[in-house]
Design a protein around this motif. Structure first.
Motif, mmCIF file in Angstrom:
data_model
loop_
_atom_site.group_PDB
_atom_site.id
_atom_site.type_symbol
_atom_site.label_atom_id
_atom_site.label_comp_id
_atom_site.label_asym_id
_atom_site.label_seq_id
_atom_site.Cartn_x
_atom_site.Cartn_y
_atom_site.Cartn_z
ATOM 1 N N ILE A 55 0.871 -1.183 0.000
ATOM 2 C CA ILE A 55 0.000 0.000 0.000
ATOM 3 C C ILE A 55 0.907 1.232 0.000
ATOM 4 C CG2 ILE A 55 -1.842 1.236 1.196
ATOM 5 C CD1 ILE A 55 -2.700 -1.509 0.186
ATOM 6 N N PRO A 56 1.021 1.923 -1.131
ATOM 7 C CA PRO A 56 1.972 3.054 -1.210
ATOM 8 C C PRO A 56 1.621 4.228 -0.297
ATOM 9 C CG PRO A 56 1.313 2.290 -3.403
ATOM 10 C CD PRO A 56 0.389 1.643 -2.422
ATOM 11 N N ALA A 57 0.329 4.485 -0.096
ATOM 12 C CA ALA A 57 -0.079 5.641 0.717
ATOM 13 C C ALA A 57 -1.174 5.196 1.676
ATOM 14 C CB ALA A 57 -0.558 6.776 -0.171
ATOM 15 N N ASP A 58 -0.777 4.589 2.773
ATOM 16 C CA ASP A 58 -1.726 4.056 3.750
ATOM 17 C C ASP A 58 -2.432 5.207 4.476
ATOM 18 O OD1 ASP A 58 -2.615 2.981 6.439
ATOM 19 O OD2 ASP A 58 -1.842 1.141 5.556
ATOM 20 N N VAL A 59 -3.762 5.150 4.512
ATOM 21 C CA VAL A 59 -4.547 6.224 5.121
ATOM 22 C C VAL A 59 -4.319 6.305 6.625
ATOM 23 C CG1 VAL A 59 -6.919 6.865 5.720
ATOM 24 C CG2 VAL A 59 -6.338 6.360 3.359
ATOM 25 N N THR A 76 -14.813 -1.684 -9.063
ATOM 26 C CA THR A 76 -14.254 -0.367 -8.760
ATOM 27 C C THR A 76 -13.297 0.137 -9.838
ATOM 28 O OG1 THR A 76 -12.599 -1.491 -7.396
ATOM 29 C CG2 THR A 76 -14.506 -0.590 -6.269
ATOM 30 N N HIS A 77 -13.350 -0.461 -11.029
ATOM 31 C CA HIS A 77 -12.591 0.046 -12.174
ATOM 32 C C HIS A 77 -11.087 0.173 -11.871
ATOM 33 C CE1 HIS A 77 -16.515 0.850 -13.924
ATOM 34 N NE2 HIS A 77 -16.832 1.527 -12.853
ATOM 35 N N GLY A 78 -10.550 -0.803 -11.191
ATOM 36 C CA GLY A 78 -9.110 -0.791 -10.906
ATOM 37 C C GLY A 78 -8.772 -0.758 -9.436
ATOM 38 N N ALA A 79 -9.596 -0.104 -8.632
ATOM 39 C CA ALA A 79 -9.382 -0.121 -7.184
ATOM 40 C C ALA A 79 -9.821 -1.480 -6.640
ATOM 41 C CB ALA A 79 -10.174 0.995 -6.514
ATOM 42 N N GLN A 124 -4.799 0.969 -5.473
ATOM 43 C CA GLN A 124 -5.259 1.923 -6.488
ATOM 44 C C GLN A 124 -6.587 2.598 -6.109
ATOM 45 O OE1 GLN A 124 -4.928 -0.893 -9.984
ATOM 46 N NE2 GLN A 124 -3.536 0.686 -10.722
ATOM 47 N N PRO A 125 -6.677 3.149 -4.907
ATOM 48 C CA PRO A 125 -7.948 3.756 -4.469
ATOM 49 C C PRO A 125 -8.396 4.937 -5.319
ATOM 50 C CG PRO A 125 -6.163 4.356 -2.990
ATOM 51 C CD PRO A 125 -5.609 3.307 -3.909
ATOM 52 N N ALA A 166 -8.609 5.152 -8.381
ATOM 53 C CA ALA A 166 -9.402 4.728 -9.539
ATOM 54 C C ALA A 166 -10.896 4.808 -9.264
ATOM 55 C CB ALA A 166 -9.018 3.299 -9.942
ATOM 56 N N ALA A 167 -11.297 4.726 -7.999
ATOM 57 C CA ALA A 167 -12.718 4.783 -7.646
ATOM 58 C C ALA A 167 -13.004 5.891 -6.638
ATOM 59 C CB ALA A 167 -13.176 3.442 -7.090
ATOM 60 N N ARG A 168 -12.072 6.824 -6.488
ATOM 61 C CA ARG A 168 -12.223 7.953 -5.550
ATOM 62 C C ARG A 168 -12.587 7.442 -4.149
ATOM 63 N NH1 ARG A 168 -16.033 12.515 -7.495
ATOM 64 N NH2 ARG A 168 -14.986 13.539 -5.737
ATOM 65 N N ILE A 169 -11.827 6.470 -3.689
ATOM 66 C CA ILE A 169 -12.050 5.922 -2.351
ATOM 67 C C ILE A 169 -11.576 6.933 -1.322
ATOM 68 C CG2 ILE A 169 -11.534 4.033 -0.772
ATOM 69 C CD1 ILE A 169 -13.193 3.220 -3.223
ATOM 70 N N GLY A 170 -12.460 7.309 -0.395
ATOM 71 C CA GLY A 170 -12.119 8.296 0.622
ATOM 72 C C GLY A 170 -11.557 7.652 1.882
ATOM 73 N N PRO A 171 -10.979 8.441 2.779
ATOM 74 C CA PRO A 171 -10.370 7.900 4.005
ATOM 75 C C PRO A 171 -11.366 7.201 4.919
ATOM 76 C CG PRO A 171 -10.460 10.305 4.075
ATOM 77 C CD PRO A 171 -10.805 9.911 2.690
ATOM 78 N N GLU A 172 -12.653 7.587 4.855
ATOM 79 C CA GLU A 172 -13.640 6.938 5.716
ATOM 80 C C GLU A 172 -13.976 5.530 5.233
ATOM 81 O OE1 GLU A 172 -14.435 8.835 8.505
ATOM 82 O OE2 GLU A 172 -12.856 9.956 7.499
ATOM 83 N N GLN A 173 -13.477 5.167 4.075
ATOM 84 C CA GLN A 173 -13.716 3.825 3.528
ATOM 85 C C GLN A 173 -12.520 2.911 3.747
ATOM 86 O OE1 GLN A 173 -14.745 5.594 -0.209
ATOM 87 N NE2 GLN A 173 -16.930 5.243 0.071
#
Length: 270
Positions: A50-54, A100-103, A135-136, A138-145
């Motif tokens: 995970i390159p950028a862990d929330v 999720t189109h890639g995420a 790849q979050p 790709a689906a605009r995954i937010g930190p609350e997810q």
């Protein structure tokens, strides 16, 4: 003889493994319980980066299971709730996990023999279970997810059906900014806050009763608070994160504030 009994009991306690952390999953067909050892032994478990862990705010690596394979049987119209041990309750549409189109969503599993480090500013780790994404963007995954310290996953009716008192007026047009703001609220706020006393989260205060934040904060101060809570009230123990423009766009923030202003006129006492 009593001494011998005590020594035997002590030896037995040392030999037994410590209580394994368990994840409860209920998809409507009966409760399933998974422990960490079961999960990491699955054939689909793998090491992921995970390159950028929330949660940790840096690059991390985990042993993880693809979430959609763990939740086999859910459909794209289903709705899932992820509840953490601290009261955080993330509401995530199943469609986001299935397509999720890639995420891709993963359930990271903490090894008790190699515990994860403590979270920044906290005295606990993100374990024992943590939903992470590759790849979050790709689906605009937010930190609350990215719910961590996960305790359970449940399939439930969607938020509007379960909590009618948080729904905007039915008379609003379909393209109303308030309706968009309601979607933003569900994605970014409802995991920690209730509204009109409704919701399952137990972390933050209610956002409408007794007072809506739009009633006691100027619009510019409320925007600043959402972006960086510490810029308005410096409190080292505060739990609310800031929402940068990359997570919450200016348009989404406008819509969220429109929803809150609208709900200030729709108070319901639970």
């Amino acid at each position: 003889m009593p001494l011998l009994r005590c020594l035997c009991l002590l030896a037995l306690m040392i030999a037994l493994p410590a209580g394994a952390a368990e994840l409860k999953v209920d998809l409507g067909n009966g409760l399933q319980t998974f422990d960490g050892a079961q999960l990491v032994a699955r054939k689909d478990a793998r090491d992921i980066a995970i390159p950028a862990d929330v949660a940790y705010k840096r690059a991390t690596r985990y042993r993880a299971v693809p979430l959609k394979s763990l939740l086999a049987g859910i459909g794209p119209k289903d709705h899932l709730q992820f509840v953490a041990s601290d009261g955080f309750a993330a509401e995530i549409p199943a469609a986001l996990i299935l397509d999720t189109h890639g995420a891709e969503a993963w359930l990271a599993v903490e090894d008790p023999k190699q515990p994860w480090p403590v979270l920044p500013g906290k005295n606990v780790s993100a374990g024992p279970f943590y939903v992470v994404w590759t790849q979050p963007e790709a689906a605009r995954i937010g930190p609350e997810q990215w719910p961590y310290q996960l305790a359970s996953i449940r399939k439930l009716d969607d938020v509007a059906a379960r909590f009618p008192s948080i729904v905007p007026a039915a008379s609003l047009p379909a393209n109303s900014p308030v309706r968009h703001g309601f979607e933003v609220f569900q994605r970014n706020c409802f995991a920690c806050h209730t509204l009109n006393g409704e919701g399952d989260a137990r972390l933050g205060p209610d956002l409408n009763i007794p007072h809506n934040p739009t009633e006691y904060l100027r619009a510019d101060l409320l925007r600043a608070y959402v972006r960086d809570p510490q810029s308005l009230r410096h409190w080292p123990q505060a739990k609310m994160p800031g929402f940068s423009a990359s997570v919450l766009s200016e348009g989404d923030l406008d819509a969220l504030l429109a929803y809150l202003r609208h709900m200030a006129g729709r108070k319901h006492t639970p």
